[in-house]
Scaffold this motif. Structure first.
Motif, short mmCIF file in Angstrom:
data_model
loop_
_atom_site.label_atom_id
_atom_site.label_comp_id
_atom_site.label_asym_id
_atom_site.label_seq_id
_atom_site.Cartn_x
_atom_site.Cartn_y
_atom_site.Cartn_z
N ARG A 11 -0.25 -4.58 13.36
CA ARG A 11 -1.07 -3.57 12.68
C ARG A 11 -0.33 -3.02 11.45
O ARG A 11 -0.93 -2.86 10.39
CB ARG A 11 -1.43 -2.45 13.65
N MET A 12 0.95 -2.69 11.62
CA MET A 12 1.71 -2.16 10.50
C MET A 12 1.79 -3.16 9.35
O MET A 12 1.59 -2.82 8.18
CB MET A 12 3.13 -1.79 10.95
N GLN A 52 -1.57 -6.35 3.53
CA GLN A 52 -2.90 -6.96 3.40
C GLN A 52 -2.92 -8.44 3.80
O GLN A 52 -3.78 -9.19 3.36
CB GLN A 52 -3.43 -6.80 1.98
N VAL A 58 -0.13 -5.82 8.54
CA VAL A 58 -1.40 -6.05 7.86
C VAL A 58 -1.81 -4.84 7.04
O VAL A 58 -2.31 -4.96 5.91
CB VAL A 58 -2.50 -6.42 8.88
N ARG A 59 -1.57 -3.64 7.58
CA ARG A 59 -1.95 -2.42 6.87
C ARG A 59 -1.22 -2.29 5.54
O ARG A 59 -1.82 -1.89 4.53
CB ARG A 59 -1.67 -1.20 7.74
N HIS A 60 0.05 -2.66 5.51
CA HIS A 60 0.86 -2.44 4.31
C HIS A 60 0.95 -3.64 3.38
O HIS A 60 1.27 -3.48 2.21
CB HIS A 60 2.27 -2.01 4.70
N SER A 111 -1.38 -11.32 7.20
CA SER A 111 -0.70 -11.43 8.49
C SER A 111 0.72 -11.92 8.30
O SER A 111 1.08 -12.49 7.26
CB SER A 111 -1.46 -12.39 9.40
N VAL A 143 2.76 4.06 1.34
CA VAL A 143 3.32 4.18 2.68
C VAL A 143 3.72 5.62 2.95
O VAL A 143 4.50 6.20 2.22
CB VAL A 143 4.55 3.26 2.85
N GLN A 181 0.84 -1.18 0.00
CA GLN A 181 0.00 0.00 0.00
C GLN A 181 0.88 1.24 0.00
O GLN A 181 2.08 1.18 0.26
CB GLN A 181 -0.91 0.01 1.24
#
Length: 295
Positions: free
Chosen positions: A215-216, A222, A218-220, A224, A175, A173
């Motif tokens: 969190r970081m 998509q 998964v956010r970037h 685990s 960043v 994603q």
């Protein structure tokens, strides 16, 4: 080793860049990313290809289109012709630049769709690489305007190629800061995915808490960390199953699964078949030839 941000060459006479890379000894593992798209045709080389969470084998005429900021590298194992170098013919172009042409040009809509699919990386059949090999080689002797026409022509041909298959399940994603944290974690995972997964160690590498790391990541990406690592392990297992006759139990242990039963479960979950069935898909074959010649 962290995935480094590669700064690509800039030309005063062209809107995009290209490089004829020749290496006598090997294509080294250099985990990196950049904001440009990359189209690479690899010749006279075989080894492993790493793109995002994808791990697979490559051979002569390997053709791959990689989206922006998607970490990647090749790592050679051997040359096909010992007296010729490993060759990588590489084209780079910025998303904003190509979008300026494709978004406003009906004729180029297939290219726009191709680039959207390339966010996670696309690999084409070796036959496609062989068919385009002369076009790639000719590009380096053309003036800028004809090079541009040649690039668009190649992209249009790839847009209609039914052999394209996605590589990475994880798509980067945009960043805003923190890229180096993610790069450090990704580089560590790609170097040590066969070892036991220690979240506290990864959190320390990222200078985050364990929950912040999750969190970081998964956010970037998509996905685990656990699923990402499983993809790397099973990808390496696929590489060994398709290119060696190593016992399956030995492969399982080598990629990080001491339990063969667990390895079989993970393999079936990601590939939809058993490791033994996957191996049966690959008959021994000689990949030398088919257009390969000393450059």
């Amino acid at each position: 080793m962290r995935a480094y941000l590669e700064h690509l060459p800039v030309s005063d006479t062209a809107s995009w860049s290209l490089r004829d890379r020749r290496l006598d000894d090997a294509i080294p593992f250099q985990w990196h990313h950049h904001p440009e798209y990359e189209l690479t045709l690899t010749l006279n080389s075989r080894g492993q290809r790493f793109v995002g969470d994808h791990v697979g084998t490559y051979g002569h005429a390997d053709l791959v289109l990689i989206g922006p900021n998607l970490p990647h590298t090749w790592a050679s194992r051997a040359k096909l012709l010992a007296d010729a170098p490993h060759v990588a013919l590489v084209f780079w172009f910025r998303g904003a630049w190509i979008a300026g042409m494709t978004d406003g040009t009906v004729e180029l809509r297939p290219v726009r769709d191709l680039l959207e699919r390339a966010q996670a990386g696309l690999a084409f059949a070796p036959e496609t690489g062989l068919a385009l090999m002369a076009d790639f080689q000719d590009m380096f002797g053309l003036p800028p305007l004809q090079r541009l026409h040649g690039l668009l022509s190649i992209l249009m041909r790839l847009a209609g190629d039914a052999t394209a298959r996605p590589l990475s399940r994880a798509v980067p994603q945009v960043v805003q800061g923190g890229r180096s944290r993610l790069d450090r974690v990704l580089a560590h995972l790609h170097r040590h995915y066969a070892e036991p997964l220690r979240m506290a160690e990864l959190a320390g590498i990222a200078a985050l808490s364990v929950s912040g790391l999750h969190r970081m990541f998964v956010r970037h990406t998509q996905t685990s960390i656990t699923r990402y690592v499983a993809g790397l392990r099973i990808g390496e297992a696929c590489s060994r199953l398709s290119t060696t006759m190593q016992p399956i139990g030995l492969i399982a242990e080598a990629v990080g699964y001491p339990s063969l039963a667990n390895f079989n479960r993970q393999f079936r979950a990601l590939r939809g078949m058993t490791p033994r069935a996957y191996r049966r898909m690959f008959a021994p074959r000689d990949v030398v030839g088919d257009g390969l010649k000393t450059p």
